[in-house]
Design an enzyme around this catalytic site. Structure first.
Site, PDB file in Angstrom:
ATOM      1  N   LEU A  37     -39.923  13.716  18.617  1.00  0.00           N
ATOM      2  CA  LEU A  37     -40.110  14.992  17.447  1.00  0.00           C
ATOM      3  C   LEU A  37     -40.018  14.256  16.400  1.00  0.00           C
ATOM      4  O   LEU A  37     -39.918  13.449  16.099  1.00  0.00           O
ATOM      5  CB  LEU A  37     -38.845  15.808  17.345  1.00  0.00           C
ATOM      6  N   ASP A  38     -40.846  15.127  15.918  1.00  0.00           N
ATOM      7  CA  ASP A  38     -41.437  14.718  14.515  1.00  0.00           C
ATOM      8  C   ASP A  38     -40.481  14.398  13.235  1.00  0.00           C
ATOM      9  O   ASP A  38     -39.050  15.280  13.401  1.00  0.00           O
ATOM     10  CB  ASP A  38     -42.026  16.045  13.317  1.00  0.00           C
ATOM     11  N   PRO A  39     -40.203  13.106  12.117  1.00  0.00           N
ATOM     12  CA  PRO A  39     -38.977  12.661  12.441  1.00  0.00           C
ATOM     13  C   PRO A  39     -38.236  13.965  11.184  1.00  0.00           C
ATOM     14  O   PRO A  39     -37.050  12.964  11.345  1.00  0.00           O
ATOM     15  CB  PRO A  39     -39.496  12.001  11.367  1.00  0.00           C
ATOM     16  N   ALA A  41     -38.131  17.287  12.329  1.00  0.00           N
ATOM     17  CA  ALA A  41     -37.586  18.017  12.780  1.00  0.00           C
ATOM     18  C   ALA A  41     -35.877  17.504  13.470  1.00  0.00           C
ATOM     19  O   ALA A  41     -35.672  16.308  13.663  1.00  0.00           O
ATOM     20  CB  ALA A  41     -38.736  18.437  14.544  1.00  0.00           C
ATOM     21  N   ARG A 170     -46.527  22.688  13.719  1.00  0.00           N
ATOM     22  CA  ARG A 170     -47.639  22.265  12.364  1.00  0.00           C
ATOM     23  C   ARG A 170     -48.492  23.000  12.181  1.00  0.00           C
ATOM     24  O   ARG A 170     -48.734  23.963  11.094  1.00  0.00           O
ATOM     25  CB  ARG A 170     -47.434  21.357  12.072  1.00  0.00           C
TER      26      ARG A 170
END
Length: 278
Positions: A37-39, A41, A170
């Site tokens: 997961l993106d930081p 998120a 994104r």
């Protein structure tokens, strides 16, 4: 300690940060995650601990579900709120938002963000981006199964999306903005589900540190998979093939329901062991 732990990842931590935190809590190096997961998120992060790390590759669910908020009128180099603004356009209203969202349902090619961990020629895209190096990025095949408008207020659009593994939300936010006639970026992202693992069944890091959590057994983690029961477990322990015309992967269990291995077709009328889980 062996099993599958469902973590509610907080914002501001990488998935690897969470893995390291769990390693310290459980005093083991054998921890891995089933999809990053993106930081910034938040939401579902599936972790395998101990012997359960053998199951990692099989628990990387093909379908994900997210809730995202995008902002119209401003684009960033990272496609999210953490990046530098690279384009702006005054917000002057928008219409047909739901119709635009529905136009994304189905199979399509998606261009991933430059600030991503996808590797090109052995180097991650974000490394090229940070060094201002140009590199050709290939689009990836994705599927949007379902998308639903939850809220639209001024330039902010919040939606829920169910999509294939590998979809960049994104990029989806940026593409939605383009269709609506605006530069855009993703402001917020929550992963609601990874396969059958849902946010309401996840535990915060604070809960886990205080001992308030439930570790899923492999039997619980694989309950939604197709099962194949063997009479003689020794067949599995010795990695022997099983005569069968099944043409897909199955979870092999003993007669007591204990998960032993994942088997798959060998193309000659047999199932072969792909990974022992004992």
């Amino acid at each position: 300690m062996d099993g599958v732990l469902l973590v509610h990842k907080p914002a501001g931590m990488t998935s690897h940060d969470v893995v390291n935190r769990i390693r310290k809590i459980f005093h083991t190096k054998k921890v891995g995650h089933c999809g990053t997961l993106d930081p910034e998120a938040t939401g579902v992060l599936v972790l395998c601990i101990g012997k359960a790390t053998k199951a990692l590759q099989f628990l990387m669910s093909e379908t994900k579900e997210y809730q995202a908020t995008l902002v119209l009128g401003q684009a960033t180099d990272t496609y999210d709120a953490s990046g530098q603004v690279v384009a702006q356009k005054p917000f002057q209203g928008v219409s047909h938002v739901n119709a635009v969202l529905q136009s994304f349902v189905g199979s399509q090619e998606q261009l991933p963000p430059m600030y991503s961990a996808i590797k090109v020629n052995g180097k991650k895209l974000y490394e090229y981006a940070r060094n201002h190096e140009k590199v050709e990025v290939q689009p990836r095949s994705i599927v949007i199964h379902h998308i639903e408008l939850l809220d639209q207020h001024d330039q902010f659009i919040t939606f829920r999306v169910q999509c294939s593994k590998g979809t960049y939300i994104r990029s989806l936010c940026v593409d939605i903005g383009k269709k609506l006639g605006y530069p855009a970026h993703m402001q917020k992202l929550i992963r609601l589900a990874s396969g059958h693992f849902r946010l309401e069944n996840c535990f915060s890091l604070e809960d886990i540190e205080q001992g308030h959590y439930h570790m899923l057994s492999l039997e619980e983690a694989f309950q939604h998979f197709e099962h194949y029961v063997v009479e003689d477990a020794q067949i599995v322990y010795h990695g022997k093939k099983i005569k069968s015309d099944i043409d897909h992967q199955v979870v092999v269990c003993n007669q007591e329901g204990q998960v032993l291995a994942v088997y798959g077709p060998d193309g000659t009328g047999y199932l072969k062991s792909i990974r022992g889980l004992f």
